[in-house]
Design a protein around this motif. Structure first.
Motif, mmCIF file in Angstrom:
data_model
loop_
_atom_site.group_PDB
_atom_site.id
_atom_site.type_symbol
_atom_site.label_atom_id
_atom_site.label_comp_id
_atom_site.label_asym_id
_atom_site.label_seq_id
_atom_site.Cartn_x
_atom_site.Cartn_y
_atom_site.Cartn_z
ATOM 1 N N ALA A 133 -42.847 112.319 30.195
ATOM 2 C CA ALA A 133 -42.357 113.697 30.023
ATOM 3 C C ALA A 133 -43.122 114.353 28.873
ATOM 4 O O ALA A 133 -43.226 113.778 27.798
ATOM 5 N N ALA A 158 -35.235 115.127 28.162
ATOM 6 C CA ALA A 158 -36.642 115.048 28.542
ATOM 7 C C ALA A 158 -36.920 116.222 29.470
ATOM 8 O O ALA A 158 -36.125 116.517 30.370
ATOM 9 N N ILE A 200 -39.730 116.420 24.644
ATOM 10 C CA ILE A 200 -38.453 115.762 24.378
ATOM 11 C C ILE A 200 -37.700 116.610 23.360
ATOM 12 O O ILE A 200 -38.303 117.152 22.431
ATOM 13 N N TYR A 220 -43.622 114.199 18.580
ATOM 14 C CA TYR A 220 -43.247 113.635 19.880
ATOM 15 C C TYR A 220 -42.865 112.161 19.704
ATOM 16 O O TYR A 220 -41.813 111.714 20.165
ATOM 17 N N TYR A 240 -37.556 119.580 18.721
ATOM 18 C CA TYR A 240 -38.335 119.159 19.881
ATOM 19 C C TYR A 240 -39.728 118.708 19.488
ATOM 20 O O TYR A 240 -40.217 118.990 18.399
ATOM 21 N N ILE A 282 -39.407 110.123 20.550
ATOM 22 C CA ILE A 282 -39.439 109.023 21.527
ATOM 23 C C ILE A 282 -38.899 107.745 20.887
ATOM 24 O O ILE A 282 -38.176 106.967 21.513
ATOM 25 N N VAL A 312 -39.340 108.039 30.012
ATOM 26 C CA VAL A 312 -39.527 109.281 29.265
ATOM 27 C C VAL A 312 -40.970 109.440 28.798
ATOM 28 O O VAL A 312 -41.444 110.557 28.614
ATOM 29 N N ASN A 319 -34.647 104.052 28.332
ATOM 30 C CA ASN A 319 -35.090 105.447 28.439
ATOM 31 C C ASN A 319 -36.573 105.596 28.112
ATOM 32 O O ASN A 319 -37.271 106.398 28.719
#
Length: 192
Positions: A83, A155, A86, A65, A56, A69, A80, A76
């Protein structure tokens, strides 16, 4: 809410879980992150193999992150990006005990993921699972070993303000949740 009699209730976390596309960038508290993964940890699995693994990243750590992504499809990525968390799930494809293929590994990862998502809802968060990501890139970018396979991405975050969504996402967010009736998916004894 449900149309069940008062004494029979559907778990509200199941009913409230929705694949939202509207997230608040508000950070998720570390204790809540811990509890989501603790819920996943307690899922059942074939031979108690516990084949799930999770990678994560949170928006307060741009490197990790951004790495996650970057795995997503463009569609997406559009939603996303707000958020704050993830997650990438992966499955161990063979049994530790004997090295035989674990045909239930992806199923078991799904069980753990559902536990994680229901726990998220219980804590006021939303969790949206996705299949739209580059699996091969996930293996190389995240250093996933050969005996594992990426399964899905999720997400997670607090609900956002839907009125700030672009028109295409607003329509998606406001769409009615539809499920097939039980008599289409549940059979007693034999199919159909």
């Amino acid at each position: 809410m449900s149309t069940f009699p008062d004494h029979i209730l559907l778990n509200p976390g199941i009913e409230k879980r929705r694949s939202t596309v509207s997230f608040s960038p508000k950070p998720i508290e570390p204790q809540k992150i811990h509890l989501m993964f603790e819920a996943a940890r307690w899922a059942p699995s074939s031979y108690n193999e516990q084949p799930w693994r999770f990678i994560y990243g949170t928006n307060d750590d741009p490197g990790n992150y951004g790495l996650l992504i970057d795995l997503l499809t463009e569609g997406n990525k559009e939603w996303v990006k707000n958020a704050p968390m993830i997650i990438l799930s992966a499955a161990k494809l063979d049994f530790t005990l004997n090295g035989n293929p674990n045909f239930y590994a992806r199923h078991d990862v799904g069980l753990a993921t559902q536990n994680l998502m229901i726990q998220a809802v219980h804590m006021g968060l939303m969790a949206h699972p996705m299949g739209g990501f580059d699996m091969k890139k996930a293996v190389s970018s995240c250093g996933i070993p050969d005996s594992y396979e990426p399964v899905a991405m999720i997400a997670v975050g607090y609900p956002g303000e839907i009125n700030k969504l672009p028109e295409n996402l607003l329509k998606r967010e406001k769409a009615e949740r539809v499920r097939k009736p039980q008599n289409d998916i549940v059979f007693r004894g034999k199919w159909g």
